[in-house]
Write a protein that holds these residues in place. Structure first.
Motif, PDB file in Angstrom:
ATOM      1  N   MET A   1      99.917 102.416  43.539  1.00  0.00           N
ATOM      2  CA  MET A   1     100.876 102.250  44.376  1.00  0.00           C
ATOM      3  C   MET A   1     100.544 101.749  45.551  1.00  0.00           C
ATOM      4  SD  MET A   1     104.094 103.058  44.277  1.00  0.00           S
ATOM      5  CE  MET A   1     105.540 103.578  44.861  1.00  0.00           C
ATOM      6  N   GLY A   2      99.415 102.023  46.126  1.00  0.00           N
ATOM      7  CA  GLY A   2      98.945 101.279  47.397  1.00  0.00           C
ATOM      8  C   GLY A   2      98.736  99.660  47.302  1.00  0.00           C
ATOM      9  N   LEU A   3      98.183  99.216  46.134  1.00  0.00           N
ATOM     10  CA  LEU A   3      97.835  97.898  45.954  1.00  0.00           C
ATOM     11  C   LEU A   3      99.206  97.110  45.853  1.00  0.00           C
ATOM     12  CD1 LEU A   3      96.129  95.684  44.883  1.00  0.00           C
ATOM     13  CD2 LEU A   3      96.257  96.253  42.596  1.00  0.00           C
ATOM     14  N   ARG A   4     100.299  97.607  45.308  1.00  0.00           N
ATOM     15  CA  ARG A   4     101.421  96.894  45.035  1.00  0.00           C
ATOM     16  C   ARG A   4     102.196  96.842  46.653  1.00  0.00           C
ATOM     17  NH1 ARG A   4     104.771 100.136  40.300  1.00  0.00           N
ATOM     18  NH2 ARG A   4     103.457  99.102  38.787  1.00  0.00           N
ATOM     19  N   VAL A   5     101.967  97.778  47.623  1.00  0.00           N
ATOM     20  CA  VAL A   5     102.492  97.723  48.802  1.00  0.00           C
ATOM     21  C   VAL A   5     101.545  96.530  49.510  1.00  0.00           C
ATOM     22  CG1 VAL A   5     102.341  99.061  51.115  1.00  0.00           C
ATOM     23  CG2 VAL A   5     103.320 100.216  49.036  1.00  0.00           C
ATOM     24  N   LEU A   6     100.311  96.548  49.240  1.00  0.00           N
ATOM     25  CA  LEU A   6      99.474  95.493  49.804  1.00  0.00           C
ATOM     26  C   LEU A   6     100.016  94.081  49.249  1.00  0.00           C
ATOM     27  CD1 LEU A   6      95.815  97.132  49.970  1.00  0.00           C
ATOM     28  CD2 LEU A   6      97.562  96.572  51.936  1.00  0.00           C
ATOM     29  N   ILE A   7     100.254  93.931  48.006  1.00  0.00           N
ATOM     30  CA  ILE A   7     100.775  92.589  47.541  1.00  0.00           C
ATOM     31  C   ILE A   7     101.913  92.257  48.324  1.00  0.00           C
ATOM     32  CG2 ILE A   7     101.751  91.427  45.433  1.00  0.00           C
ATOM     33  CD1 ILE A   7      99.324  93.155  43.913  1.00  0.00           C
ATOM     34  N   VAL A   8     103.230  93.057  48.306  1.00  0.00           N
ATOM     35  CA  VAL A   8     104.327  92.848  48.846  1.00  0.00           C
ATOM     36  C   VAL A   8     104.247  92.477  50.136  1.00  0.00           C
ATOM     37  CG1 VAL A   8     106.476  94.155  49.759  1.00  0.00           C
ATOM     38  CG2 VAL A   8     105.717  94.277  47.239  1.00  0.00           C
ATOM     39  N   LEU A   9     103.309  93.318  51.170  1.00  0.00           N
ATOM     40  CA  LEU A   9     103.059  92.938  52.590  1.00  0.00           C
ATOM     41  C   LEU A   9     102.432  91.331  52.669  1.00  0.00           C
ATOM     42  CD1 LEU A   9     101.818  96.302  54.018  1.00  0.00           C
ATOM     43  CD2 LEU A   9     104.141  95.090  54.463  1.00  0.00           C
ATOM     44  N   GLY A  10     101.409  91.106  51.699  1.00  0.00           N
ATOM     45  CA  GLY A  10     100.895  89.958  51.470  1.00  0.00           C
ATOM     46  C   GLY A  10     101.798  88.683  51.322  1.00  0.00           C
ATOM     47  N   VAL A  11     102.761  89.044  50.572  1.00  0.00           N
ATOM     48  CA  VAL A  11     103.767  87.857  50.147  1.00  0.00           C
ATOM     49  C   VAL A  11     104.548  87.851  51.363  1.00  0.00           C
ATOM     50  CG1 VAL A  11     105.776  87.414  49.050  1.00  0.00           C
ATOM     51  CG2 VAL A  11     103.380  88.386  47.877  1.00  0.00           C
ATOM     52  N   LEU A  12     105.171  88.825  51.736  1.00  0.00           N
ATOM     53  CA  LEU A  12     106.283  88.779  53.257  1.00  0.00           C
ATOM     54  C   LEU A  12     105.333  87.946  54.187  1.00  0.00           C
ATOM     55  CD1 LEU A  12     107.719  92.307  53.295  1.00  0.00           C
ATOM     56  CD2 LEU A  12     108.695  90.085  52.956  1.00  0.00           C
ATOM     57  N   ALA A  13     104.130  88.309  54.370  1.00  0.00           N
ATOM     58  CA  ALA A  13     103.313  87.712  55.517  1.00  0.00           C
ATOM     59  C   ALA A  13     103.079  86.008  55.104  1.00  0.00           C
ATOM     60  CB  ALA A  13     101.920  88.169  55.827  1.00  0.00           C
ATOM     61  N   VAL A  14     102.955  85.672  54.266  1.00  0.00           N
ATOM     62  CA  VAL A  14     102.984  84.268  53.637  1.00  0.00           C
ATOM     63  C   VAL A  14     104.370  83.764  54.008  1.00  0.00           C
ATOM     64  CG1 VAL A  14     102.790  82.658  51.756  1.00  0.00           C
ATOM     65  CG2 VAL A  14     100.914  84.539  52.341  1.00  0.00           C
ATOM     66  N   ALA A  15     105.349  84.495  53.494  1.00  0.00           N
ATOM     67  CA  ALA A  15     106.655  83.760  53.642  1.00  0.00           C
ATOM     68  C   ALA A  15     107.002  83.684  55.178  1.00  0.00           C
ATOM     69  CB  ALA A  15     107.507  84.643  53.159  1.00  0.00           C
TER      70      ALA A  15
END
Length: 144
Positions: A1-15
């Motif tokens: 679950m922690g990895l998915r949150v990091l991926i979502v946060l990474g995508v949001l930061a790039v956007a």
């Protein structure tokens, strides 16, 4: 679950970064190089309208473009307020020759011409009155 949150946060930061970069480029004036301006000249016949004595804003627009309508209103009002400044709006889809010649990748794109029709710079994206005035001021040949 922690990895998915990091991926979502990474995508949001790039956007967010991409959106900020895109937004910072809207209405930004880019001056033509001196040798390029001399080579790129438009005539009233090219525009289908007379040039302004001091400057002309040549706006390339598309039909389904909300920023095109707001930019046209801003530039039209500015041209009405400033003697010697003209605003000419053309449909990009009807003037593919100009789109190719000036490497137009988005609408609205506004070419800033001096009184002789030389391209002195360009604005891309939604443009405010202050950005248009700044463009005129940064073009020595068009300064009022």
């Amino acid at each position: 679950m922690g990895l998915r949150v990091l991926i979502v946060l990474g995508v949001l930061a790039v956007a967010v970064v991409a959106g900020l970069v895109w937004r910072s480029r809207n209405g930004r004036f880019v001056a033509s190089r001196g040798d390029q301006a001399a080579a790129e000249r438009l005539t009233p016949a090219d525009l289908g309208a007379p040039l302004g004595a001091a400057a002309t804003f040549l706006q390339l627009s598309s039909e389904a473009c909300a920023p095109c309508r707001s930019t046209a209103a801003v530039l039209g009002a500015l041209a009405a307020d400033r003697p010697g400044v003209a605003h000419v709006e053309v449909a990009a889809e009807e003037r593919l020759d100009l789109v190719r010649r000036f490497d137009v990748l988005r609408t609205p794109t506004v070419l800033v011409l001096d009184g002789a029709g030389a391209v002195r710079g360009r604005l891309s994206g939604a443009t405010t009155r202050q950005q248009a005035l700044d463009a005129l001021d940064r073009c020595p040949a068009t300064a009022a």
